[in-house]
Scaffold this motif. Structure first.
Motif, PDB file in Angstrom:
ATOM      1  N   TYR A 153     -45.793   9.953 141.890  1.00  0.00           N
ATOM      2  CA  TYR A 153     -45.885  10.339 143.294  1.00  0.00           C
ATOM      3  C   TYR A 153     -45.443   9.182 144.187  1.00  0.00           C
ATOM      4  CZ  TYR A 153     -50.321   7.854 142.643  1.00  0.00           C
ATOM      5  OH  TYR A 153     -51.268   6.920 142.312  1.00  0.00           O
ATOM      6  N   ARG A 177     -35.633  12.958 152.717  1.00  0.00           N
ATOM      7  CA  ARG A 177     -34.818  14.155 152.541  1.00  0.00           C
ATOM      8  C   ARG A 177     -34.025  14.403 153.816  1.00  0.00           C
ATOM      9  NH1 ARG A 177     -37.023  20.312 151.096  1.00  0.00           N
ATOM     10  NH2 ARG A 177     -34.952  21.279 150.913  1.00  0.00           N
ATOM     11  N   TYR A 182     -43.714  13.150 147.633  1.00  0.00           N
ATOM     12  CA  TYR A 182     -43.332  14.006 146.513  1.00  0.00           C
ATOM     13  C   TYR A 182     -44.200  13.679 145.301  1.00  0.00           C
ATOM     14  CZ  TYR A 182     -39.215  15.556 149.070  1.00  0.00           C
ATOM     15  OH  TYR A 182     -38.377  16.121 150.008  1.00  0.00           O
ATOM     16  N   LEU A 228     -41.917  19.879 141.028  1.00  0.00           N
ATOM     17  CA  LEU A 228     -41.783  18.818 142.020  1.00  0.00           C
ATOM     18  C   LEU A 228     -42.279  19.390 143.333  1.00  0.00           C
ATOM     19  CD1 LEU A 228     -40.697  15.958 142.769  1.00  0.00           C
ATOM     20  CD2 LEU A 228     -38.554  17.094 143.415  1.00  0.00           C
ATOM     21  N   CYS A 229     -43.382  18.816 143.848  1.00  0.00           N
ATOM     22  CA  CYS A 229     -44.006  19.339 145.065  1.00  0.00           C
ATOM     23  C   CYS A 229     -43.729  18.413 146.238  1.00  0.00           C
ATOM     24  CB  CYS A 229     -45.517  19.489 144.874  1.00  0.00           C
ATOM     25  SG  CYS A 229     -45.973  20.689 143.608  1.00  0.00           S
ATOM     26  N   GLN A 230     -43.389  18.998 147.375  1.00  0.00           N
ATOM     27  CA  GLN A 230     -43.110  18.243 148.600  1.00  0.00           C
ATOM     28  C   GLN A 230     -44.247  18.450 149.590  1.00  0.00           C
ATOM     29  OE1 GLN A 230     -39.204  18.806 150.544  1.00  0.00           O
ATOM     30  NE2 GLN A 230     -40.316  19.090 152.459  1.00  0.00           N
TER      31      GLN A 230
END
Length: 331
Positions: free
Chosen positions: A186, A191, A202, A211-213
């Motif tokens: 993390y 972006r 992230y 992949l989490c934003q």
């Protein structure tokens, strides 16, 4: 508050981009410069937006190297505390008014949790009580109702995860939960959004290929989630003396470019590339190496391509045959 809530709730239904930019530009900038910011910025627990310049200068990424047993012990300890709070009672959990127009459901005041811990002799000092509160937050048992503050001994509203309503838009997985997974990576990455680069938090889950934003590392739910199964990744070094962007290009299983993120240092880029490759992503040659291949190529047979099953095939196998090259639609 007008900018933030219009951006957040209209954006939720109309679209990611409208919501993000109405909330970001109206909520953040009008709030910041007129002086009606959504939180009292002098409060030590206030968390800066991830795209704030002060945060951008201190970016780093971390891997969750914490031993599974150690993590389990922390969760077990936090769970016992929560069970005691629920069983013994005394901590007031109720709907509370935040400013004039908004009501937070089923929440408690952080300082009252510290009061409870001292009164029930779970801790001897308020400082120890704050550490217990932080443990509950880090193990994802509680969170700030707006996901904007770490736990501290003050008039801040927190909520138990188990008290979330089923219709609450802020359902997980939260950053705290994802960080607790073994092998998770993390940290902040930038972006490109319309006219500027914006920093987000992230989290990469090696087990689920997700992949989490998130907006910040306190968020209860991701803004966007990418399933990386079958994806490929390509890194790119900064171009030109004034560039500091260490890029990560993501391509889905159909070889369509989906996402580009930017790390602040080559070490961060290397860490992300290594973790993504360990998670099953195929690593493509560097953009610079591909450019060099194009410059040095003497024929089409110097290149490789993916077949319909995703396997890499050298075009050299077609040398000596009549070969038809077709540009096909990818969508």
């Amino acid at each position: 508050y007008i900018g933030e809530y219009i951006g957040e709730y209209i954006g939720e239904y109309i679209g990611e981009y409208i919501g993000e930019y109405i909330g970001e530009y109206i909520g953040e900038y009008i709030g910041e410069y007129i002086g009606v910011s959504r939180a009292i910025t002098s409060c030590s627990g206030y968390i800066l937006r991830a795209d704030h310049p002060k945060m951008a200068k201190n970016c780093s990424c971390s891997a969750s190297n914490q031993a599974t047993q150690e993590r389990l012990e922390e969760v077990r300890k936090a769970q016992l505390i929560v069970e005691k709070i629920k069983a013994l009672g005394g901590l007031v959990i109720q709907d509370r008014r935040s400013f004039i127009f908004f009501k937070e459901k089923s929440c408690f005041v952080a300082s009252e949790l510290v009061d409870w811990l001292v009164e029930k002799k779970e801790v001897t000092t308020r400082e120890q009580g704050v550490e217990v509160g932080k443990l509950l937050a880090e193990t994802d048992f509680i969170h700030h109702v707006k996901d904007e503050h770490t736990f501290e001994d003050g008039n801040l509203y927190f909520r138990f995860r188990q008290d979330e309503t089923s219709g609450d838009p802020c359902q997980g997985p939260s950053v705290a939960y994802m960080k607790g997974q073994e092998g998770a990576l993390y940290g902040p990455l930038a972006r490109k959004r319309l006219f500027k680069w914006t920093y987000y938090t992230y989290v990469l889950s090696s087990d689920t290929h997700l992949l989490c934003q998130y907006r910040t590392e306190l968020d209860s739910a991701p803004m966007q989630t990418f399933n990386l199964e079958g994806w490929t990744i390509q890194s790119e070094q900064p171009k030109g003396s004034g560039s500091t962007r260490y890029l990560l290009h993501f391509f889905n299983a159909d070889n369509v470019h989906v996402l580009t993120l930017s790390a602040d240092t080559s070490d961060m880029q290397f860490t992300w590339v290594s973790s993504l490759e360990s998670s099953g992503l195929t690593l493509l040659p560097l953009v610079e190496d591909q450019d060099e291949l194009v410059r040095k190529a003497t024929s089409i047979f110097d290149f490789e391509a993916k077949d319909i099953d995703g396997n890499v095939v050298s075009l050299e196998k077609f040398r000596g045959h009549v070969t038809l090259v077709v540009n096909v639609a990818s969508e």
